[in-house]
Enzyme design. Sequence first.
Site, PDB file in Angstrom:
ATOM      1  N   TYR A   1      -2.189  -1.262  10.821  1.00  0.00           N
ATOM      2  CA  TYR A   1      -2.427  -1.799   9.471  1.00  0.00           C
ATOM      3  C   TYR A   1      -1.239  -1.459   8.559  1.00  0.00           C
ATOM      4  O   TYR A   1      -0.673  -2.325   7.888  1.00  0.00           O
ATOM      5  CB  TYR A   1      -3.727  -1.241   8.873  1.00  0.00           C
ATOM      6  CG  TYR A   1      -3.801  -1.491   7.382  1.00  0.00           C
ATOM      7  CD1 TYR A   1      -4.091  -2.758   6.892  1.00  0.00           C
ATOM      8  CD2 TYR A   1      -3.521  -0.472   6.460  1.00  0.00           C
ATOM      9  CE1 TYR A   1      -4.106  -3.011   5.523  1.00  0.00           C
ATOM     10  CE2 TYR A   1      -3.537  -0.718   5.096  1.00  0.00           C
ATOM     11  CZ  TYR A   1      -3.828  -1.985   4.633  1.00  0.00           C
ATOM     12  OH  TYR A   1      -3.829  -2.228   3.283  1.00  0.00           O
TER      13      TYR A   1
ATOM     14  N   SER B   1       0.840  -1.196   0.000  1.00  0.00           N
ATOM     15  CA  SER B   1       0.000   0.000   0.000  1.00  0.00           C
ATOM     16  C   SER B   1       0.875   1.246   0.000  1.00  0.00           C
ATOM     17  O   SER B   1       1.980   1.248   0.568  1.00  0.00           O
ATOM     18  CB  SER B   1      -0.844  -0.025   1.276  1.00  0.00           C
ATOM     19  OG  SER B   1      -1.454   1.216   1.493  1.00  0.00           O
ATOM     20  N   ALA B   2       0.351   2.300  -0.580  1.00  0.00           N
ATOM     21  CA  ALA B   2       1.057   3.590  -0.572  1.00  0.00           C
ATOM     22  C   ALA B   2       1.252   4.098   0.854  1.00  0.00           C
ATOM     23  O   ALA B   2       2.079   4.983   1.094  1.00  0.00           O
ATOM     24  CB  ALA B   2       0.258   4.607  -1.375  1.00  0.00           C
ATOM     25  N   THR B   3       0.520   3.519   1.786  1.00  0.00           N
ATOM     26  CA  THR B   3       0.622   3.935   3.183  1.00  0.00           C
ATOM     27  C   THR B   3       2.052   3.739   3.717  1.00  0.00           C
ATOM     28  O   THR B   3       2.468   4.433   4.651  1.00  0.00           O
ATOM     29  CB  THR B   3      -0.440   3.185   4.028  1.00  0.00           C
ATOM     30  OG1 THR B   3      -0.589   3.846   5.262  1.00  0.00           O
ATOM     31  CG2 THR B   3      -0.092   1.749   4.292  1.00  0.00           C
TER      32      THR B   3
ATOM     33  N   LYS C   1       1.926  -3.821   6.547  1.00  0.00           N
ATOM     34  CA  LYS C   1       2.347  -3.783   5.140  1.00  0.00           C
ATOM     35  C   LYS C   1       3.858  -3.556   5.054  1.00  0.00           C
ATOM     36  O   LYS C   1       4.549  -4.227   4.305  1.00  0.00           O
ATOM     37  CB  LYS C   1       1.594  -2.681   4.378  1.00  0.00           C
ATOM     38  CG  LYS C   1       0.109  -2.976   4.199  1.00  0.00           C
ATOM     39  CD  LYS C   1      -0.109  -4.215   3.356  1.00  0.00           C
ATOM     40  CE  LYS C   1      -1.546  -4.652   3.284  1.00  0.00           C
ATOM     41  NZ  LYS C   1      -1.749  -5.980   2.711  1.00  0.00           N
TER      42      LYS C   1
ATOM     43  N   GLY D   1      -4.453  10.953  11.712  1.00  0.00           N
ATOM     44  CA  GLY D   1      -3.654  10.007  10.918  1.00  0.00           C
ATOM     45  C   GLY D   1      -3.642  10.319   9.427  1.00  0.00           C
ATOM     46  O   GLY D   1      -2.833   9.768   8.684  1.00  0.00           O
TER      47      GLY D   1
HETATM   48  P1  NAD Z   1     -11.018  -7.175   0.872  1.00  0.00           P
HETATM   49  O1  NAD Z   1     -11.280  -7.207   2.325  1.00  0.00           O
HETATM   50  O2  NAD Z   1     -12.152  -6.884  -0.042  1.00  0.00           O
HETATM   51  O3  NAD Z   1     -10.367  -8.560   0.416  1.00  0.00           O
HETATM   52  C1  NAD Z   1      -9.531  -9.318   1.245  1.00  0.00           C
HETATM   53  C2  NAD Z   1      -9.998 -10.761   1.187  1.00  0.00           C
HETATM   54  O4  NAD Z   1      -9.143 -11.548   2.023  1.00  0.00           O
HETATM   55  C3  NAD Z   1     -11.428 -10.963   1.697  1.00  0.00           C
HETATM   56  O5  NAD Z   1     -12.155 -11.733   0.773  1.00  0.00           O
HETATM   57  C4  NAD Z   1     -11.252 -11.705   3.032  1.00  0.00           C
HETATM   58  O6  NAD Z   1     -12.319 -12.584   3.281  1.00  0.00           O
HETATM   59  C5  NAD Z   1      -9.940 -12.430   2.806  1.00  0.00           C
HETATM   60  N1  NAD Z   1      -9.174 -12.726   4.015  1.00  0.00           N
HETATM   61  C6  NAD Z   1      -8.844 -11.873   5.033  1.00  0.00           C
HETATM   62  N2  NAD Z   1      -8.110 -12.527   5.956  1.00  0.00           N
HETATM   63  C7  NAD Z   1      -7.962 -13.803   5.509  1.00  0.00           C
HETATM   64  C8  NAD Z   1      -7.317 -14.956   6.021  1.00  0.00           C
HETATM   65  N3  NAD Z   1      -6.669 -14.949   7.189  1.00  0.00           N
HETATM   66  N4  NAD Z   1      -7.380 -16.108   5.292  1.00  0.00           N
HETATM   67  C9  NAD Z   1      -8.034 -16.144   4.107  1.00  0.00           C
HETATM   68  N5  NAD Z   1      -8.675 -15.090   3.589  1.00  0.00           N
HETATM   69  C10 NAD Z   1      -8.628 -13.935   4.276  1.00  0.00           C
HETATM   70  O7  NAD Z   1      -9.817  -6.152   0.622  1.00  0.00           O
HETATM   71  P2  NAD Z   1      -9.256  -5.537  -0.729  1.00  0.00           P
HETATM   72  O8  NAD Z   1      -9.618  -4.120  -0.767  1.00  0.00           O
HETATM   73  O9  NAD Z   1      -9.588  -6.412  -1.864  1.00  0.00           O
HETATM   74  O10 NAD Z   1      -7.698  -5.602  -0.414  1.00  0.00           O
HETATM   75  C11 NAD Z   1      -6.896  -6.684  -0.851  1.00  0.00           C
HETATM   76  C12 NAD Z   1      -5.492  -6.485  -0.342  1.00  0.00           C
HETATM   77  O11 NAD Z   1      -4.991  -5.241  -0.838  1.00  0.00           O
HETATM   78  C13 NAD Z   1      -5.376  -6.404   1.175  1.00  0.00           C
HETATM   79  O12 NAD Z   1      -4.179  -7.046   1.557  1.00  0.00           O
HETATM   80  C14 NAD Z   1      -5.298  -4.927   1.454  1.00  0.00           C
HETATM   81  O13 NAD Z   1      -4.623  -4.656   2.632  1.00  0.00           O
HETATM   82  C15 NAD Z   1      -4.521  -4.449   0.239  1.00  0.00           C
HETATM   83  N6  NAD Z   1      -4.760  -3.031  -0.068  1.00  0.00           N
HETATM   84  C16 NAD Z   1      -6.042  -2.585  -0.204  1.00  0.00           C
HETATM   85  C17 NAD Z   1      -6.262  -1.239  -0.486  1.00  0.00           C
HETATM   86  C18 NAD Z   1      -7.668  -0.694  -0.578  1.00  0.00           C
HETATM   87  O14 NAD Z   1      -7.844   0.506  -0.416  1.00  0.00           O
HETATM   88  N7  NAD Z   1      -8.679  -1.515  -0.848  1.00  0.00           N
HETATM   89  C19 NAD Z   1      -5.176  -0.373  -0.638  1.00  0.00           C
HETATM   90  C20 NAD Z   1      -3.875  -0.871  -0.519  1.00  0.00           C
HETATM   91  C21 NAD Z   1      -3.686  -2.219  -0.224  1.00  0.00           C
HETATM   92  C1  WQD Z   2      -9.428   9.585   1.044  1.00  0.00           C
HETATM   93  C2  WQD Z   2      -9.577  11.087   1.332  1.00  0.00           C
HETATM   94  C3  WQD Z   2      -9.904  11.575   3.674  1.00  0.00           C
HETATM   95  C4  WQD Z   2     -13.809   9.560   4.006  1.00  0.00           C
HETATM   96  C5  WQD Z   2      -6.962   4.468   3.110  1.00  0.00           C
HETATM   97  C6  WQD Z   2      -5.883   3.747   3.881  1.00  0.00           C
HETATM   98  C7  WQD Z   2      -4.793   3.287   2.955  1.00  0.00           C
HETATM   99  C8  WQD Z   2      -5.378   2.467   1.805  1.00  0.00           C
HETATM  100  C9  WQD Z   2      -6.513   3.171   1.124  1.00  0.00           C
HETATM  101  C10 WQD Z   2      -5.369   0.154   2.339  1.00  0.00           C
HETATM  102  C11 WQD Z   2      -8.825  11.534   2.580  1.00  0.00           C
HETATM  103  C12 WQD Z   2     -11.141  11.939   2.872  1.00  0.00           C
HETATM  104  C13 WQD Z   2     -12.607  10.075   3.539  1.00  0.00           C
HETATM  105  C14 WQD Z   2     -14.847  10.467   4.389  1.00  0.00           C
HETATM  106  C15 WQD Z   2     -13.410  12.305   3.777  1.00  0.00           C
HETATM  107  N1  WQD Z   2      -5.950   1.228   2.258  1.00  0.00           N
HETATM  108  N2  WQD Z   2     -12.418  11.415   3.415  1.00  0.00           N
HETATM  109  N3  WQD Z   2     -14.605  11.809   4.247  1.00  0.00           N
HETATM  110  O1  WQD Z   2      -7.181   7.471   3.916  1.00  0.00           O
HETATM  111  O2  WQD Z   2      -6.249   7.880   1.601  1.00  0.00           O
HETATM  112  O3  WQD Z   2      -6.384   5.594   2.464  1.00  0.00           O
HETATM  113  O4  WQD Z   2      -7.483   3.587   2.092  1.00  0.00           O
HETATM  114  O5  WQD Z   2      -4.207  -0.042   2.189  1.00  0.00           O
HETATM  115  O6  WQD Z   2      -3.900   2.557   3.710  1.00  0.00           O
HETATM  116  O7  WQD Z   2      -5.355   4.643   4.852  1.00  0.00           O
HETATM  117  O8  WQD Z   2      -8.461   6.715   1.854  1.00  0.00           O
HETATM  118  O9  WQD Z   2     -10.794   6.830   1.096  1.00  0.00           O
HETATM  119  O10 WQD Z   2     -10.325   6.826   3.571  1.00  0.00           O
HETATM  120  O11 WQD Z   2      -9.726   8.851   2.223  1.00  0.00           O
HETATM  121  O12 WQD Z   2     -13.245  13.517   3.674  1.00  0.00           O
HETATM  122  O13 WQD Z   2     -15.918  10.074   4.832  1.00  0.00           O
HETATM  123  O14 WQD Z   2     -10.967  11.333   1.607  1.00  0.00           O
HETATM  124  O15 WQD Z   2      -9.662  12.506   4.676  1.00  0.00           O
HETATM  125  O16 WQD Z   2      -8.354  12.831   2.324  1.00  0.00           O
HETATM  126  P1  WQD Z   2      -7.026   7.027   2.543  1.00  0.00           P
HETATM  127  P2  WQD Z   2      -9.909   7.242   2.206  1.00  0.00           P
END
Ligand code: NAD
Ligand code: WQD
Length: 331
Positions: A148, A124-126, A152, A291
């Site tokens: 979280y 993640s970009a985080t 990552k 955060g």
């Molecule tokens: P999601 O929750 O929709 O999908 C994750 C899947 O993993 C789910 O189907 C869940 O049931 C399964 N899962 C969780 N824990 C498990 C375990 N212990 N064993 C087997 N299955 C398990 O999430 P997503 O948005 O599709 O994200 C996928 C991946 O990408 C995650 O690792 C997440 O951290 C990463 N990611 C997501 C985002 C985002 O904003 N969605 C951004 C950056 C990184």
């Molecule tokens: C986007 C922008 C908020 C909700 C998160 C995780 C990151 C990654 C993606 C997994 C920000 C603003 C949001 C609302 C708002 N996930 N906002 N009102 O925070 O960039 O990233 O999801 O890896 O790790 O931190 O995404 O969609 O929550 O927020 O104003 O109700 O929208 O402040 O500027 P974020 P987001």
Amino acid sequence: MNILVTGGAGYIGSHTCVALLEAGHSVIVLDNLSNSNYEVINKIQHLSGKEITFYEMDVTDPLAVSRVFQRHELDGVIHFAGLKAVGESVENPLIYYKNNLVGTLVLAEACLKYHVGRFVFSSSATVYGDNQVPFVESMELLPTTNPYGETKAMSERMLLDISKANSDFAVTLLRYFNPVGAHESGIIGEAPDGMPNNLMPYITKVAKGKLKLLRIFGKDYPTVDGTGVRDYIHVLDLADGHVAAIEGLFKGVNIYNLGTGKGTSVLELLKAFEQANNHVIPYEIVERRPGDIALCYANASKAEQELGWKAKRDLISMCRDAWRFEKNLKD
Ligand code: NAD
Ligand code: WQD
């Protein structure tokens, strides 16, 4: 190739399964359905017209994972399975560290044991923390503000070390920016349980009348209009990025940003949604969310140069596709 997709029933995983099947790969999904449901597996098969093998199991269970590796001649693993709610990770860090770190270790161990040499990880970009934008892969990572994010960064570090010590274990770390949107069919997409944490699902719930108004977290950031800036990327582009990554040349450790390279503020996203869907979204400005950072967007050129992948879809398609999926959802 035979590809194991952990978390394949989830939001990004399901779109990636469709893209992999369309590209001619065989897909084996492992998911414990903790944040998804079995219906998604049927939908992936329906959209692609292809069958997949599904195991309902936990990726942290070494015996169960071992059985899957024994049963299938795998060429690669794409590891999505994990927990992803930032706020929940602050409240319950133990579950996050256990699920996300143990899952990654169990899979890496199985890969070494069964000689599976391609591993793609959902980062993640985080992990960039509050670095200077645009974020570049070579930057030194800064601390994230929550467990979280730490899972990552730690998973990246573990995989780097394991790959360094095992030349046959190649790893690609994909750092996603902000995935939004849904498949054009409106059949699969992001369906968070309960109150959405992320901006786009929140907006679609307001559009549907399920939530009254959007709360914008802060209007005093040093950005174009004072609201937070992010790099929103269509989930279908992200899915294509995974196909490019698993098919790409594999040696050592590769790190790629998957973003568009463009920053969009909260107010700009809101306007794009209104324009794409002809819907007015009521909002109010509230306090900053703890955060949050002001600016987060990618330098996306490395993935283009080395994988030949580039995000194609614009903000309007992201908004239109997200809304089409939300409208189809039965509440
Ligand atoms: P999601 O929750 O929709 O999908 C994750 C899947 O993993 C789910 O189907 C869940 O049931 C399964 N899962 C969780 N824990 C498990 C375990 N212990 N064993 C087997 N299955 C398990 O999430 P997503 O948005 O599709 O994200 C996928 C991946 O990408 C995650 O690792 C997440 O951290 C990463 N990611 C997501 C985002 C985002 O904003 N969605 C951004 C950056 C990184
Ligand atoms: C986007 C922008 C908020 C909700 C998160 C995780 C990151 C990654 C993606 C997994 C920000 C603003 C949001 C609302 C708002 N996930 N906002 N009102 O925070 O960039 O990233 O999801 O890896 O790790 O931190 O995404 O969609 O929550 O927020 O104003 O109700 O929208 O402040 O500027 P974020 P987001």
